[in-house]
Design a protein around this motif. Sequence first.
Motif, PDB file in Angstrom:
ATOM      1  N   THR A   1       0.810  -1.222   0.000  1.00 13.82           N
ATOM      2  CA  THR A   1       0.000   0.000   0.000  1.00 13.82           C
ATOM      3  C   THR A   1       0.839   1.265   0.000  1.00 13.82           C
ATOM      4  O   THR A   1       0.303   2.362  -0.124  1.00 13.82           O
ATOM      5  CB  THR A   1      -0.919   0.015   1.235  1.00 13.82           C
ATOM      6  N   HIS A   2       2.173   1.122   0.182  1.00 15.97           N
ATOM      7  CA  HIS A   2       3.053   2.288   0.290  1.00 15.97           C
ATOM      8  C   HIS A   2       4.077   2.319  -0.842  1.00 15.97           C
ATOM      9  O   HIS A   2       5.215   2.759  -0.662  1.00 15.97           O
ATOM     10  CB  HIS A   2       3.790   2.274   1.628  1.00 15.97           C
ATOM     11  N   ILE A   3       3.691   1.846  -1.991  1.00 19.35           N
ATOM     12  CA  ILE A   3       4.589   1.838  -3.150  1.00 19.35           C
ATOM     13  C   ILE A   3       5.121   3.249  -3.412  1.00 19.35           C
ATOM     14  O   ILE A   3       4.368   4.226  -3.429  1.00 19.35           O
ATOM     15  CB  ILE A   3       3.867   1.300  -4.403  1.00 19.35           C
TER      16      ILE A   3
ATOM     17  N   ILE B   1     -10.522  -1.820  -3.968  1.00 15.40           N
ATOM     18  CA  ILE B   1      -9.073  -1.818  -4.193  1.00 15.40           C
ATOM     19  C   ILE B   1      -8.320  -2.094  -2.887  1.00 15.40           C
ATOM     20  O   ILE B   1      -7.378  -2.889  -2.853  1.00 15.40           O
ATOM     21  CB  ILE B   1      -8.637  -0.472  -4.800  1.00 15.40           C
ATOM     22  N   LEU B   2      -8.753  -1.463  -1.795  1.00 14.43           N
ATOM     23  CA  LEU B   2      -8.073  -1.659  -0.521  1.00 14.43           C
ATOM     24  C   LEU B   2      -8.185  -3.085  -0.033  1.00 14.43           C
ATOM     25  O   LEU B   2      -7.246  -3.638   0.559  1.00 14.43           O
ATOM     26  CB  LEU B   2      -8.640  -0.695   0.532  1.00 14.43           C
ATOM     27  N   LYS B   3      -9.319  -3.716  -0.273  1.00  8.03           N
ATOM     28  CA  LYS B   3      -9.484  -5.102   0.164  1.00  8.03           C
ATOM     29  C   LYS B   3      -8.533  -6.032  -0.583  1.00  8.03           C
ATOM     30  O   LYS B   3      -8.044  -7.023  -0.042  1.00  8.03           O
ATOM     31  CB  LYS B   3     -10.928  -5.551  -0.061  1.00  8.03           C
ATOM     32  N   LYS B   4      -8.252  -5.695  -1.853  1.00  7.96           N
ATOM     33  CA  LYS B   4      -7.299  -6.505  -2.616  1.00  7.96           C
ATOM     34  C   LYS B   4      -5.870  -6.306  -2.109  1.00  7.96           C
ATOM     35  O   LYS B   4      -5.072  -7.245  -2.059  1.00  7.96           O
ATOM     36  CB  LYS B   4      -7.368  -6.144  -4.104  1.00  7.96           C
ATOM     37  N   LEU B   5      -5.558  -5.046  -1.742  1.00 12.88           N
ATOM     38  CA  LEU B   5      -4.196  -4.742  -1.303  1.00 12.88           C
ATOM     39  C   LEU B   5      -3.927  -5.143   0.137  1.00 12.88           C
ATOM     40  O   LEU B   5      -2.789  -5.457   0.504  1.00 12.88           O
ATOM     41  CB  LEU B   5      -3.933  -3.232  -1.442  1.00 12.88           C
ATOM     42  N   MET B   6      -4.970  -5.165   0.976  1.00 15.72           N
ATOM     43  CA  MET B   6      -4.763  -5.354   2.405  1.00 15.72           C
ATOM     44  C   MET B   6      -5.405  -6.616   2.924  1.00 15.72           C
ATOM     45  O   MET B   6      -5.921  -6.668   4.032  1.00 15.72           O
ATOM     46  CB  MET B   6      -5.303  -4.121   3.159  1.00 15.72           C
ATOM     47  N   LYS B   7      -5.343  -7.682   2.161  1.00 19.97           N
ATOM     48  CA  LYS B   7      -5.945  -8.947   2.630  1.00 19.97           C
ATOM     49  C   LYS B   7      -4.891  -9.851   3.258  1.00 19.97           C
ATOM     50  O   LYS B   7      -3.711  -9.673   3.080  1.00 19.97           O
ATOM     51  CB  LYS B   7      -6.628  -9.650   1.483  1.00 19.97           C
TER      52      LYS B   7
END
Length: 462
Positions: free
Chosen positions: A98-100, A456-462
């Motif tokens: 999430t911090h790219i 999008i967040l659910k995909k990145l933070m699962k």
Amino acid sequence: MNNKAAELDIHELLTRHKLYYDSGRTRSIRDRLVLLARLREVLQSREAEIMAALRQDLNKSELESYSTEIGIVLEEIRHISRRLTRWARPRKVRTALTHIGSKGMIVPEPYGTVLIIAPWNYPFQLAISPLVGAIAAGNTVVLKPSELSPAVSDLLRRILAEVFPEDYVAVVEGGVEVSTELLRHKFDYIFFTGSVNVGRIVMEAAAKQLTPVTLELGGKSPCIVHKDADIALAARRIVFGKFTNAGQTCVAPDYLWVHRDVKEELLQEMGRAVRGFYGEDPISHPDYGRVVSRRHFDRLVMFLQDGQTVLGGRSDVETLKIEPTILDQVTWDMPVMKEEIFGPVFPVLEYEQLDEVIEGVRNHPKPLALYLFSQAESVQKHVIESLSFGGGTINDTLMHLATPYLPFGGVGDSGMGSYHGSESFKTFTHEKSVLIQTTRFDFPFRYPSSKNALRILKKLMK
């Protein structure tokens, strides 16, 4: 000095320390290394004076003074100085998906002004060793030595004044009232070495100021001798660990568990070791330590009434010396088993099954140290995994304390936090987290106006 004057003086001293710290003069790694080198040089040049002060306060021999006080400190300075530049360097860490584009780093920084309250039993080592860590980390230091070791206290004041400006390192001497007054003020960190009861007072005072603390306390540290131990070797090493500094060591074996099959042999060998170290009359031996004060002496003499004396038992109030004493036939309800002994009195318990020992130690507060004499790896593994303790040594006593590669500290009632080597630097350092975010692009899904943000967040933070 009355209380009001003391309050004004300490407030003024802390104000000067804060100004010195805020000026940035403690931040240079190079300057810290120069000061540590200077401290080491001065300590080496004053070695004879340090030994004389230790002799005056506790009747320590030159060998004991160097091996348990001076040498340990010199090795600590050397060890830390060689590694300080690497430890103090900011270090990069990985960043999350999430911090790219960002960079994460941990920046070591000093706490600020540190209060170190040192004890009387190793008045040089237990004052200078934490001070070395605090200086290496970039703090200013207020050091309060024990009033029960006045010769060392006075020498510490003079030595440190030769190396550091008073606004950088200050020695504040005095009794309980001075310690109480110091604890009323706001420090950035407190490092205390001493008894469990006083440790509670220090922690309560620190809590009122929300000041972080390290507490190096004590407790009843067991020594276990299993039936497969090398008995003659165990006896020498136990006698060394128990009666060094007349038993006034926080990590000394406090009481002995011995397997009944080897009990008589062990007690005979311990008697032989005592005579070999201190002669037939230890009280008159010039290098056998004395008890620090009449109050401590009287308390220890009362323990001599417990159990059955199988070695020693004599005392001399004029010299404040008590013979290395072994007590057999003791029980847990006797006074000698109800508190840390902190003197040359050694109660003995016997066992048949190792689980008796495990249960007995578990039924009491977690000790600062534990010692096991056994040549069987299965026994060593069982004891280490079954019991909680601050640190310990297998087939020896005290020696885990003397290496800068092992952290030293307690657990539960025996203390919190640790130091020595890298742990000293960590103890007096706050690790500051820093994220450097990119400005080359932005993620619209992080904002509340984005329609697809949740998906999008659910995909990145699962």
